[in-house]
Write a protein that holds these residues in place. Structure first.
Motif, PDB file in Angstrom:
ATOM      1  N   VAL A 125       0.840  -1.202   0.000  1.00 19.62           N
ATOM      2  CA  VAL A 125       0.000   0.000   0.000  1.00 19.62           C
ATOM      3  C   VAL A 125       0.874   1.251   0.000  1.00 19.62           C
ATOM      4  O   VAL A 125       0.608   2.220  -0.723  1.00 19.62           O
ATOM      5  CB  VAL A 125      -0.954  -0.002   1.219  1.00 19.62           C
ATOM      6  CG1 VAL A 125      -1.521   1.402   1.472  1.00 19.62           C
ATOM      7  CG2 VAL A 125      -2.098  -0.984   0.993  1.00 19.62           C
ATOM      8  N   ALA A 126       1.950   1.232   0.800  1.00 23.55           N
ATOM      9  CA  ALA A 126       2.858   2.380   0.862  1.00 23.55           C
ATOM     10  C   ALA A 126       3.511   2.657  -0.494  1.00 23.55           C
ATOM     11  O   ALA A 126       3.775   3.811  -0.848  1.00 23.55           O
ATOM     12  CB  ALA A 126       3.930   2.154   1.921  1.00 23.55           C
ATOM     13  N   VAL A 127       3.780   1.590  -1.264  1.00 29.78           N
ATOM     14  CA  VAL A 127       4.337   1.757  -2.608  1.00 29.78           C
ATOM     15  C   VAL A 127       3.349   2.519  -3.487  1.00 29.78           C
ATOM     16  O   VAL A 127       3.721   3.446  -4.221  1.00 29.78           O
ATOM     17  CB  VAL A 127       4.645   0.379  -3.243  1.00 29.78           C
ATOM     18  CG1 VAL A 127       4.974   0.534  -4.734  1.00 29.78           C
ATOM     19  CG2 VAL A 127       5.809  -0.291  -2.529  1.00 29.78           C
ATOM     20  N   HIS A 128       2.087   2.137  -3.411  1.00 26.24           N
ATOM     21  CA  HIS A 128       1.088   2.739  -4.291  1.00 26.24           C
ATOM     22  C   HIS A 128       0.650   4.129  -3.833  1.00 26.24           C
ATOM     23  O   HIS A 128       0.338   4.994  -4.664  1.00 26.24           O
ATOM     24  CB  HIS A 128      -0.108   1.792  -4.424  1.00 26.24           C
ATOM     25  CG  HIS A 128       0.235   0.510  -5.125  1.00 26.24           C
ATOM     26  ND1 HIS A 128       0.679  -0.602  -4.461  1.00 26.24           N
ATOM     27  CD2 HIS A 128       0.260   0.200  -6.446  1.00 26.24           C
ATOM     28  CE1 HIS A 128       0.929  -1.565  -5.335  1.00 26.24           C
ATOM     29  NE2 HIS A 128       0.699  -1.097  -6.548  1.00 26.24           N
ATOM     30  N   THR A 129       0.642   4.379  -2.524  1.00 24.93           N
ATOM     31  CA  THR A 129       0.352   5.738  -2.075  1.00 24.93           C
ATOM     32  C   THR A 129       1.498   6.679  -2.455  1.00 24.93           C
ATOM     33  O   THR A 129       1.276   7.847  -2.771  1.00 24.93           O
ATOM     34  CB  THR A 129       0.106   5.797  -0.553  1.00 24.93           C
ATOM     35  OG1 THR A 129       1.232   5.243   0.139  1.00 24.93           O
ATOM     36  CG2 THR A 129      -1.151   5.035  -0.171  1.00 24.93           C
ATOM     37  N   ALA A 130       2.734   6.156  -2.438  1.00 21.39           N
ATOM     38  CA  ALA A 130       3.876   6.972  -2.857  1.00 21.39           C
ATOM     39  C   ALA A 130       3.755   7.348  -4.325  1.00 21.39           C
ATOM     40  O   ALA A 130       4.082   8.465  -4.729  1.00 21.39           O
ATOM     41  CB  ALA A 130       5.180   6.213  -2.607  1.00 21.39           C
ATOM     42  N   CYS A 131       3.288   6.399  -5.126  1.00 21.86           N
ATOM     43  CA  CYS A 131       3.092   6.666  -6.551  1.00 21.86           C
ATOM     44  C   CYS A 131       2.038   7.753  -6.752  1.00 21.86           C
ATOM     45  O   CYS A 131       2.225   8.678  -7.539  1.00 21.86           O
ATOM     46  CB  CYS A 131       2.673   5.368  -7.252  1.00 21.86           C
ATOM     47  SG  CYS A 131       2.366   5.551  -9.016  1.00 21.86           S
ATOM     48  N   LEU A 132       0.933   7.632  -6.030  1.00 20.09           N
ATOM     49  CA  LEU A 132      -0.119   8.651  -6.104  1.00 20.09           C
ATOM     50  C   LEU A 132       0.426  10.018  -5.705  1.00 20.09           C
ATOM     51  O   LEU A 132       0.200  11.019  -6.389  1.00 20.09           O
ATOM     52  CB  LEU A 132      -1.274   8.277  -5.170  1.00 20.09           C
ATOM     53  CG  LEU A 132      -2.402   7.406  -5.717  1.00 20.09           C
ATOM     54  CD1 LEU A 132      -3.274   6.909  -4.578  1.00 20.09           C
ATOM     55  CD2 LEU A 132      -3.237   8.190  -6.727  1.00 20.09           C
ATOM     56  N   ALA A 133       1.141  10.039  -4.578  1.00 17.05           N
ATOM     57  CA  ALA A 133       1.647  11.305  -4.058  1.00 17.05           C
ATOM     58  C   ALA A 133       2.641  11.960  -5.003  1.00 17.05           C
ATOM     59  O   ALA A 133       2.728  13.188  -5.078  1.00 17.05           O
ATOM     60  CB  ALA A 133       2.291  11.082  -2.690  1.00 17.05           C
ATOM     61  N   LYS A 134       3.395  11.144  -5.724  1.00 16.88           N
ATOM     62  CA  LYS A 134       4.380  11.699  -6.656  1.00 16.88           C
ATOM     63  C   LYS A 134       3.705  12.371  -7.845  1.00 16.88           C
ATOM     64  O   LYS A 134       4.161  13.409  -8.344  1.00 16.88           O
ATOM     65  CB  LYS A 134       5.306  10.589  -7.152  1.00 16.88           C
ATOM     66  CG  LYS A 134       6.374  11.073  -8.127  1.00 16.88           C
ATOM     67  CD  LYS A 134       7.256   9.936  -8.598  1.00 16.88           C
ATOM     68  CE  LYS A 134       8.316  10.447  -9.577  1.00 16.88           C
ATOM     69  NZ  LYS A 134       9.183   9.354 -10.086  1.00 16.88           N
ATOM     70  N   LEU A 135       2.564  11.806  -8.290  1.00 15.47           N
ATOM     71  CA  LEU A 135       1.909  12.295  -9.503  1.00 15.47           C
ATOM     72  C   LEU A 135       0.884  13.390  -9.237  1.00 15.47           C
ATOM     73  O   LEU A 135       0.550  14.154 -10.139  1.00 15.47           O
ATOM     74  CB  LEU A 135       1.236  11.129 -10.228  1.00 15.47           C
ATOM     75  CG  LEU A 135       2.198  10.078 -10.815  1.00 15.47           C
ATOM     76  CD1 LEU A 135       1.432   8.870 -11.325  1.00 15.47           C
ATOM     77  CD2 LEU A 135       3.032  10.691 -11.944  1.00 15.47           C
ATOM     78  N   LEU A 136       0.370  13.468  -8.000  1.00 18.37           N
ATOM     79  CA  LEU A 136      -0.637  14.479  -7.684  1.00 18.37           C
ATOM     80  C   LEU A 136       0.012  15.754  -7.152  1.00 18.37           C
ATOM     81  O   LEU A 136       0.954  15.689  -6.365  1.00 18.37           O
ATOM     82  CB  LEU A 136      -1.622  13.937  -6.651  1.00 18.37           C
ATOM     83  CG  LEU A 136      -2.514  12.763  -7.093  1.00 18.37           C
ATOM     84  CD1 LEU A 136      -3.379  12.312  -5.926  1.00 18.37           C
ATOM     85  CD2 LEU A 136      -3.374  13.159  -8.290  1.00 18.37           C
ATOM     86  N   LYS A 137      -0.516  16.886  -7.564  1.00 18.31           N
ATOM     87  CA  LYS A 137      -0.013  18.169  -7.088  1.00 18.31           C
ATOM     88  C   LYS A 137      -0.615  18.493  -5.719  1.00 18.31           C
ATOM     89  O   LYS A 137      -1.657  17.952  -5.333  1.00 18.31           O
ATOM     90  CB  LYS A 137      -0.357  19.274  -8.092  1.00 18.31           C
ATOM     91  CG  LYS A 137       0.332  19.120  -9.438  1.00 18.31           C
ATOM     92  CD  LYS A 137      -0.046  20.256 -10.373  1.00 18.31           C
ATOM     93  CE  LYS A 137       0.662  20.127 -11.723  1.00 18.31           C
ATOM     94  NZ  LYS A 137       0.285  21.221 -12.658  1.00 18.31           N
ATOM     95  N   SER A 138       0.055  19.389  -4.998  1.00 15.80           N
ATOM     96  CA  SER A 138      -0.373  19.705  -3.635  1.00 15.80           C
ATOM     97  C   SER A 138      -1.703  20.450  -3.579  1.00 15.80           C
ATOM     98  O   SER A 138      -2.306  20.566  -2.511  1.00 15.80           O
ATOM     99  CB  SER A 138       0.701  20.543  -2.924  1.00 15.80           C
ATOM    100  OG  SER A 138       0.946  21.749  -3.628  1.00 15.80           O
ATOM    101  N   ASN A 139      -2.191  20.955  -4.724  1.00 14.63           N
ATOM    102  CA  ASN A 139      -3.489  21.635  -4.732  1.00 14.63           C
ATOM    103  C   ASN A 139      -4.657  20.646  -4.678  1.00 14.63           C
ATOM    104  O   ASN A 139      -5.801  21.036  -4.447  1.00 14.63           O
ATOM    105  CB  ASN A 139      -3.637  22.514  -5.974  1.00 14.63           C
ATOM    106  CG  ASN A 139      -3.654  21.709  -7.262  1.00 14.63           C
ATOM    107  OD1 ASN A 139      -2.660  21.062  -7.609  1.00 14.63           O
ATOM    108  ND2 ASN A 139      -4.758  21.742  -7.984  1.00 14.63           N
ATOM    109  N   VAL A 140      -4.379  19.359  -4.896  1.00 17.14           N
ATOM    110  CA  VAL A 140      -5.418  18.330  -4.837  1.00 17.14           C
ATOM    111  C   VAL A 140      -5.709  18.012  -3.376  1.00 17.14           C
ATOM    112  O   VAL A 140      -4.803  17.676  -2.617  1.00 17.14           O
ATOM    113  CB  VAL A 140      -4.978  17.048  -5.580  1.00 17.14           C
ATOM    114  CG1 VAL A 140      -6.078  15.993  -5.504  1.00 17.14           C
ATOM    115  CG2 VAL A 140      -4.635  17.363  -7.031  1.00 17.14           C
TER     116      VAL A 140
END
Length: 271
Positions: free
Chosen positions: A173-188
């Protein structure tokens, strides 16, 4: 004699280097690193044979985290190479590996809430020993895709217990949340239920597909998360052009979870 021995060893290494054909796409990019964001160095065509010098672990592409370094010095996702084996067929590259769990900048929620955890477990099911899933990939625990033959990268003893399988799932799960966090901007801005729904989706489709999906672009432009989820998720419930009942149910449950109201913010930071 020494020269002849060296020459013979060199020729033997060339002979032993197997060639494998490109599959599943008409044109495949060969990149500077084992990642979908790596610079395109050259391209290969469908059925073109390539020679693999070594293999590395990189960004997930349709459930496969292995990348093949060709004799041209660039990387192709193993998903597009017909090696005849779901695992390593060559030595590991020394250095230069792109870790499948990229570390994002800033803080983010590494975990997911109980609702999302229950959702993922209900669809992945518990598998105590490495076994092939319906697509032929070796998996174990709750949907962990083996990166090495026999899941040798897993530190827990087989057969897994539900406790060790849950611990392994937390790492995934931590791998996939890291992927999400890398691709999403902080305004989301996402609450914990929206975050959990997105994580379940990425857990299922892989980071590579997330990167190429319209979802990240639309969220980064400021669109309403639930509207984007409702628009994009239904496109990911089929295989080979056929809607699968299990994937349809999973997408429906993920969309339903995203709509559950919550005041707990999960992205860009847990509070």
């Amino acid at each position: 004699m020494k020269f002849i021995a060296i020459a013979s060893a060199f020729l033997a290494s060339i002979v032993l280097t197997s060639a494998y054909p490109i599959q599943k796409a008409s044109v495949i990019n060969c990149r500077s690193s084992p990642s979908t964001s790596g610079k395109v160095v050259k391209t290969y065509k469908l059925n073109q044979d390539i020679k693999i010098s070594c293999q590395a672990t990189g960004i997930d592409v349709k459930g496969n985290t292995i990348w093949d370094r060709t004799m041209d010095g660039c990387y192709v996702s193993d998903y597009y190479v017909k090696t005849g084996k779901n695992g390593f067929v060559a030595k590991k590259c020394s250095g230069g590996d792109s870790k499948p769990n990229p570390k994002p900048t800033g803080t983010y929620c590494k975990g997911i809430n109980a609702r999302a955890t229950k959702l993922i477990k209900s669809f992945e099911s518990f598998v105590p020993q490495p076994s092939p899933d319906p697509s032929g990939f070796q998996t174990v625990g709750y949907g962990h895709k083996c990166q090495q033959e026999g899941c040798k990268e897993v530190k827990y003893k087989f057969p897994l217990t539900q406790a060790t399988a849950s611990a392994l799932m937390s790492q995934d799960v931590a791998v996939h949340t890291a992927c999400l966090a890398k691709l999403l901007k902080s305004n989301v801005k996402l609450n914990d239920n929206q975050w959990g729904a997105l994580t379940s989706w990425v857990f299922n489709i892989g980071c590579g597909n997330l990167a190429s999906s319209e979802l990240t672009g639309r969220l980064n432009k400021g669109e309403n998360p639930n509207k984007v989820i409702d628009s994009v998720f239904p496109n990911w419930r089929s295989s080979k052009g056929k809607i699968l009942p299990g994937l349809k149910r999973r997408r429906d449950e993920e969309m339903r979870l995203a709509k559950v109201p919550s005041k707990k913010q999960a992205f860009p930071s847990c509070k």
